[in-house]
Design an enzyme around this catalytic site. Structure first.
Site, PDB file in Angstrom:
ATOM      1  N   LYS A  16      94.100  -1.908 -20.132  1.00 29.52           N
ATOM      2  CA  LYS A  16      93.823  -3.114 -19.351  1.00 29.52           C
ATOM      3  C   LYS A  16      94.717  -4.303 -19.737  1.00 29.52           C
ATOM      4  O   LYS A  16      95.091  -5.102 -18.882  1.00 29.52           O
ATOM      5  CB  LYS A  16      92.354  -3.504 -19.490  1.00 29.52           C
ATOM      6  CG  LYS A  16      91.416  -2.614 -18.675  1.00 29.52           C
ATOM      7  CD  LYS A  16      89.986  -3.093 -18.827  1.00 29.52           C
ATOM      8  CE  LYS A  16      89.087  -2.524 -17.749  1.00 29.52           C
ATOM      9  NZ  LYS A  16      87.751  -3.117 -17.761  1.00 29.52           N
ATOM     10  N   ASP A  56      86.068  -7.354 -12.620  1.00 26.96           N
ATOM     11  CA  ASP A  56      84.880  -7.145 -13.468  1.00 26.96           C
ATOM     12  C   ASP A  56      83.939  -8.352 -13.451  1.00 26.96           C
ATOM     13  O   ASP A  56      82.713  -8.198 -13.375  1.00 26.96           O
ATOM     14  CB  ASP A  56      85.295  -6.863 -14.921  1.00 26.96           C
ATOM     15  CG  ASP A  56      85.704  -5.417 -15.146  1.00 26.96           C
ATOM     16  OD1 ASP A  56      85.256  -4.544 -14.373  1.00 26.96           O
ATOM     17  OD2 ASP A  56      86.472  -5.158 -16.090  1.00 26.96           O
TER      18      ASP A  56
HETATM   19  N1  LIG Z   1      78.850  -1.699 -16.042  1.00 26.03           N
HETATM   20  C1  LIG Z   1      80.149  -1.872 -15.968  1.00 26.03           C
HETATM   21  O1  LIG Z   1      80.735  -2.030 -14.883  1.00 26.03           O
HETATM   22  C2  LIG Z   1      80.970  -1.930 -17.218  1.00 26.03           C
HETATM   23  C3  LIG Z   1      82.269  -2.453 -17.194  1.00 26.03           C
HETATM   24  C4  LIG Z   1      82.993  -2.486 -18.396  1.00 26.03           C
HETATM   25  C5  LIG Z   1      82.408  -2.005 -19.554  1.00 26.03           C
HETATM   26  N2  LIG Z   1      81.146  -1.492 -19.530  1.00 26.03           N
HETATM   27  C6  LIG Z   1      80.509  -1.007 -20.754  1.00 26.03           C
HETATM   28  O2  LIG Z   1      80.512  -2.054 -21.709  1.00 26.03           O
HETATM   29  C7  LIG Z   1      80.685  -1.522 -23.026  1.00 26.03           C
HETATM   30  C8  LIG Z   1      81.849  -2.245 -23.711  1.00 26.03           C
HETATM   31  O3  LIG Z   1      83.051  -1.990 -23.027  1.00 26.03           O
HETATM   32  P1  LIG Z   1      84.434  -2.715 -23.456  1.00 26.03           P
HETATM   33  O4  LIG Z   1      85.433  -2.317 -22.440  1.00 26.03           O
HETATM   34  O5  LIG Z   1      84.235  -4.164 -23.733  1.00 26.03           O
HETATM   35  O6  LIG Z   1      84.732  -1.965 -24.834  1.00 26.03           O
HETATM   36  P2  LIG Z   1      85.542  -2.493 -26.104  1.00 26.03           P
HETATM   37  O7  LIG Z   1      86.588  -3.476 -25.688  1.00 26.03           O
HETATM   38  O8  LIG Z   1      85.936  -1.276 -26.865  1.00 26.03           O
HETATM   39  O9  LIG Z   1      84.433  -3.300 -26.961  1.00 26.03           O
HETATM   40  C9  LIG Z   1      83.392  -2.607 -27.597  1.00 26.03           C
HETATM   41  C10 LIG Z   1      82.358  -3.616 -28.117  1.00 26.03           C
HETATM   42  O10 LIG Z   1      81.272  -2.870 -28.691  1.00 26.03           O
HETATM   43  C11 LIG Z   1      81.104  -3.259 -30.062  1.00 26.03           C
HETATM   44  N3  LIG Z   1      80.679  -2.113 -30.884  1.00 26.03           N
HETATM   45  C12 LIG Z   1      81.220  -0.862 -30.883  1.00 26.03           C
HETATM   46  N4  LIG Z   1      80.561  -0.075 -31.769  1.00 26.03           N
HETATM   47  C13 LIG Z   1      79.591  -0.854 -32.326  1.00 26.03           C
HETATM   48  C14 LIG Z   1      78.598  -0.611 -33.304  1.00 26.03           C
HETATM   49  N5  LIG Z   1      78.448   0.596 -33.900  1.00 26.03           N
HETATM   50  N6  LIG Z   1      77.764  -1.641 -33.644  1.00 26.03           N
HETATM   51  C15 LIG Z   1      77.888  -2.848 -33.041  1.00 26.03           C
HETATM   52  N7  LIG Z   1      78.831  -3.144 -32.101  1.00 26.03           N
HETATM   53  C16 LIG Z   1      79.662  -2.146 -31.757  1.00 26.03           C
HETATM   54  C17 LIG Z   1      82.462  -3.759 -30.494  1.00 26.03           C
HETATM   55  O11 LIG Z   1      82.309  -4.579 -31.628  1.00 26.03           O
HETATM   56  P3  LIG Z   1      83.523  -4.761 -32.708  1.00 26.03           P
HETATM   57  O12 LIG Z   1      84.383  -5.850 -32.148  1.00 26.03           O
HETATM   58  O13 LIG Z   1      82.826  -5.123 -33.945  1.00 26.03           O
HETATM   59  O14 LIG Z   1      84.230  -3.429 -32.786  1.00 26.03           O
HETATM   60  C18 LIG Z   1      82.897  -4.522 -29.221  1.00 26.03           C
HETATM   61  O15 LIG Z   1      82.277  -5.779 -29.155  1.00 26.03           O
HETATM   62  C19 LIG Z   1      80.884  -0.025 -22.851  1.00 26.03           C
HETATM   63  O16 LIG Z   1      79.655   0.629 -23.054  1.00 26.03           O
HETATM   64  C20 LIG Z   1      81.304   0.117 -21.402  1.00 26.03           C
HETATM   65  O17 LIG Z   1      80.928   1.379 -20.849  1.00 26.03           O
HETATM   66  C21 LIG Z   1      80.419  -1.444 -18.386  1.00 26.03           C
END
Ligand SMILES: NC(=O)c1ccc[n+]([C@@H]2O[C@H](COP(=O)([O-])OP(=O)(O)OC[C@H]3O[C@@H](n4cnc5c(N)ncnc54)[C@H](OP(=O)(O)O)[C@@H]3O)[C@@H](O)[C@H]2O)c1
Length: 286
Positions: A66, A103
């Site tokens: 992205k 988004d």
């Molecule tokens: N509904 C939708 O349309 C939509 C759209 C986009 C994303 N999502 C969902 O949103 C979530 C995040 O996506 P993203 O793209 O932002 O991913 P990302 O950039 O990889 O960010 C992941 C986030 O989760 C946290 N995290 C990961 N493992 C963790 C743990 N064990 N304990 C606490 N925090 C943890 C990370 O914290 P750290 O910074 O500490 O690593 C970070 O804040 C995913 O589940 C994705 O499927 C949904």
């Protein structure tokens, strides 16, 4: 000639975008083939160059590309620039590529229309500091929340996220708090909305059985919005329901961001009901 469209990312086995985008093209009788194009980081530049070809309509972009795609397109919308990420590329005349981000708009539509929550003047707690969190923060600040508390496991990332927003939105108070019971107690008592944009609770994610907040901090004054869409009922949403809070699942945001991308590519209204039904069906099959 069948026109091509699709989603790029790596890995892509989890993506349900083809399951709801292809039926949308089919429903409108458009001769477009939408597929998942698994694209390792080293192959991204070549893919983006190929996208300029006449057979392409554009593409969706997901993890981990992205941010990189920002530098590989000709034009970037203000929205994508502010969020610092592209999730949709549309091809214009002469193969010119525009990077956009749908988004934030998808999140806001689901918040207002599905959860029935009007953000203006309300307080919100945002968990996470990744790509999705930034889109949610932009959406909430633009929609006029009065306060935004941000908490993330890795606290410095929450600081970076908050700093990137300061100066773009007047009037909202931003505060970074610790992502633990102590840090979240007061914000969750004062806020009306809790949004989880961490990957906790996600099937095949880091901890599918975990809720990102202690259930004792939830109450009926909160709308709890979990971006995680697989499973539809996450541990956080189960805890919210037990606490009497209103829950919002993640699938509508996914469908709406895809529908907005569809409309950028085709200039036609997206068949939302078809996309939602196919999205749900795809999740049931996981
Ligand atoms: N509904 C939708 O349309 C939509 C759209 C986009 C994303 N999502 C969902 O949103 C979530 C995040 O996506 P993203 O793209 O932002 O991913 P990302 O950039 O990889 O960010 C992941 C986030 O989760 C946290 N995290 C990961 N493992 C963790 C743990 N064990 N304990 C606490 N925090 C943890 C990370 O914290 P750290 O910074 O500490 O690593 C970070 O804040 C995913 O589940 C994705 O499927 C949904």
């Amino acid at each position: 000639m069948t026109i091509r469209c699709g989603v790029i990312g790596y890995p892509l086995a989890h993506s349900i975008s083809p399951a709801f985008q292809q039926p949308a093209f089919d429903y409108l009788g458009l001769d477009v083939s939408y597929r998942a194009y698994e694209t390792p980081p080293g192959a991204l530049g070549a893919f983006m160059q190929g996208l300029r070809g006449e057979e392409w309509l554009g593409c969706n972009v997901t993890i981990p590309h992205k941010r990189e795609v920002l530098d590989l397109v000709d034009d970037v919308t203000e929205e994508a620039r502010l969020i610092g990420a592209v999730n949709t590329v549309a091809k214009g005349p002469a193969g010119r590529l525009t990077g956009d981000n749908t988004d934030a708009a998808g999140f806001l539509k689901a918040l207002i229309e599905d959860a029935g929550f009007e953000p203006r003047g309300r307080g919100a707690v945002l968990l996470g500091a990744g790509g999705a969190a930034l889109a949610v923060a932009v959406a909430l600040l633009r929609a006029g929340v009065s306060r935004l508390w941000i908490a993330n496991r890795t606290a410095p990332r929450a600081d970076v996220l908050a700093r990137s927003l300061v100066g773009h939105f007047d009037g909202a108070r931003l505060e970074v708090v610790a992502m633990d019971g102590q840090g979240l107690r007061r914000p969750l008592a004062e806020a009306s909305l809790l949004v989880n944009s961490t990957s906790l609770g996600m099937a095949h994610g880091p901890d599918p059985d975990a809720s990102p907040v202690p259930p004792s901090l939830l109450g009926p004054h909160l709308v709890v919005y979990d971006l995680v869409y697989n499973p539809p009922q996450t541990p956080l949403l189960e805890a919210a329901s037990r606490a009497g809070a209103r829950g919002q699942e993640g699938l509508p945001m996914l469908i709406y961001q895809g529908a907005l991308a569809f409309e950028r590519w085709t200039g036609r209204p997206a068949p939302l009901a078809v996309m939602m039904e196919r999205g749900r069906r795809a999740l049931r099959g996981r």
